[in-house]
Every structure is written in C-alpha cells, then in structure tokens.
Scaffold this motif. Structure first.
Motif, PDB file in Angstrom:
ATOM      1  N   ARG A  94       1.059  -1.028  -0.310  1.00  0.00           N
ATOM      2  CA  ARG A  94       0.159  -0.204  -0.086  1.00  0.00           C
ATOM      3  C   ARG A  94       0.765   0.879   0.175  1.00  0.00           C
ATOM      4  NH1 ARG A  94      -2.805   3.177   4.421  1.00  0.00           N
ATOM      5  NH2 ARG A  94      -1.437   1.824   5.451  1.00  0.00           N
TER       6      ARG A  94
ATOM      7  N   GLU B   2       1.908   4.815   7.315  1.00  0.00           N
ATOM      8  CA  GLU B   2       0.846   5.501   8.193  1.00  0.00           C
ATOM      9  C   GLU B   2      -0.078   4.321   8.542  1.00  0.00           C
ATOM     10  OE1 GLU B   2      -1.213   7.412   4.784  1.00  0.00           O
ATOM     11  OE2 GLU B   2       0.154   9.081   4.167  1.00  0.00           O
TER      12      GLU B   2
ATOM     13  N   GLU C 145      -3.335   2.364   9.986  1.00  0.00           N
ATOM     14  CA  GLU C 145      -4.503   1.695   9.051  1.00  0.00           C
ATOM     15  C   GLU C 145      -5.874   1.785  10.509  1.00  0.00           C
ATOM     16  OE1 GLU C 145      -4.484  -1.744   6.736  1.00  0.00           O
ATOM     17  OE2 GLU C 145      -2.690  -1.388   6.470  1.00  0.00           O
TER      18      GLU C 145
ATOM     19  N   GLN D 163      -6.308  -0.826  13.467  1.00  0.00           N
ATOM     20  CA  GLN D 163      -5.173  -1.213  13.159  1.00  0.00           C
ATOM     21  C   GLN D 163      -3.728  -0.083  13.548  1.00  0.00           C
ATOM     22  OE1 GLN D 163      -4.442  -3.949   9.963  1.00  0.00           O
ATOM     23  NE2 GLN D 163      -6.166  -3.466   9.399  1.00  0.00           N
TER      24      GLN D 163
END
Length: 215
Positions: free
Chosen positions: A29, A118, A120, A123
């Motif tokens: 990601r 970054e 999530e 989480q």
C-alpha cells in the motif's frame, strides 16, 4: 566546499543513475502523505520529472541535490553568520545527545521520509520508531538553552534571512546545472522505470480479468 556546483550536481546525478537500476515498483500500500521535500520543489521541475514518475524515483535524486544546497548553506553560515551557526551547532549537539536516532545514517533515497508507515483504521501500532525516539530523548533531555535577548533575536532573524538568500541562490544554480542533465534523466526513466510500471500494470490487468462465461 572543494568542488563546483557543476561537479557536485554531476556526481549526484551519476550516483542516482547507478542507484536507479536496482529500483522496483512497490507492491504494498502506497503512502497518502505528500512529501514536503519533493512536492513543488523547483528541483523536480528542473530534472524534468513528470507526474507519472514514481515518488521514490524522484526522491532519491531530489535528496542528493538538496544535500548540495544544505552543505553549501552550512559552509556559508559557518563563515559569515556566527550567531546562527552557534544556534545550529547547539541544536546539533542536542540531537546527538539523543540515544536513539532512527533517521541517522540513512541512504539519500530514504532521507526525509516518514519513519513509520501510515496507520490503518482499526489497526493501531504496538509501537512506532518515532515514539521510541521521543521516549528515549525525554529520558536524556539536555537543559533548555538560555533565552535570547531581544537584540540577539533581531540579529538572529537577520542572519536567518541571509541564510535563506544563500539557499535560494545556490538552489537556482543547482537547478540551472541540473537542467543540462535532463535528457539523461529522462532517458533513464524511459529505459528503467517505464517498462517496470508497464509490466506491473499488465500483471494487474491480467489478475483482474474475469474468466469467460462468468458474466
């Protein structure tokens, strides 16, 4: 500095050209944060990077070029701006006193990036490198420096303006010199980067194809 702007820019571009063949497009990601070092930088335009060039490819060169400007301004400050140089020297001493500095010693292509990915939603991290560095610094914090007088603050602001002017001047010189390497940079992107991006998109297209008869 011992070398001209021309030599230093050429060395930076050559180092980037040696690094580039080892680059591969990430499959994880991507980040949503905007890189403050690259976004809107005149160096990005001078290099001829288009909007489709991956950030990591741009960042690896921009950071090498930023280092030229920063080193030049540091040398100018040490020679001509004693108050600002003292403040920078003290700030660097405070930084060295931190027992954990995860951003130190990184290769140019990783400098200036966020230490942690970054988060999530839903989480949370058990810990982050930034948090560890801050916690360690709090345990070994040096006393705050003595406050500056109003006269010293005025002098410091003046010297900071001079340093900014020097950074602008050197940055313009670097941009002008960098433009002479634009054909080589664009050719390298065309030969190394674009085929990998096309291959990744082709693989993604194949993975998304729906077998006939299921629609």
């Amino acid at each position: 500095m011992g070398h001209s702007i021309e030599t230093r820019v050429r060395n930076a571009v050559e180092a980037w050209l040696r690094w580039l063949p080892g680059w591969q497009p990430p499959t994880h990601r991507s980040r949503a944060r905007v890189c403050r070092r690259c976004f809107g930088s005149p160096l990005t335009e001078a290099a001829g990077f288009g909007p489709d060039v991956p950030h990591a490819v741009q960042h690896a060169l921009i950071m090498r070029l930023n280092a030229i400007v920063e080193h030049s301004v540091d040398a100018y400050t040490e020679r001509n701006l004693p108050l600002l140089w003292r403040e920078l020297r003290d700030a660097e001493a405070r930084k060295r006193a931190r027992p954990y500095r995860p951003a130190d010693g990184l290769a140019p292509e990783y400098q200036g990036l966020e230490l942690d990915p970054e988060p999530e939603p839903g989480q949370p991290f058990l810990f982050t490198l930034a948090d560890l560095a801050d916690d360690a610094a709090a345990e070994h914090r040096l006393p705050d420096p003595a406050p500056l007088s109003d006269e010293a603050k005025t002098s410091l602001r003046y010297e900071m303006a001079l340093a900014d002017d020097e950074a602008t001047r050197v940055g313009m010189d670097v941009c002008l010199e960098l433009m002479t390497f634009r054909p080589r940079i664009q050719q390298a992107v065309h030969e190394v980067v674009e085929p990998q991006i096309e291959a990744l998109l082709s693989e993604l297209t194949r993975s998304l194809d729906v077998p006939g008869g299921l629609l």
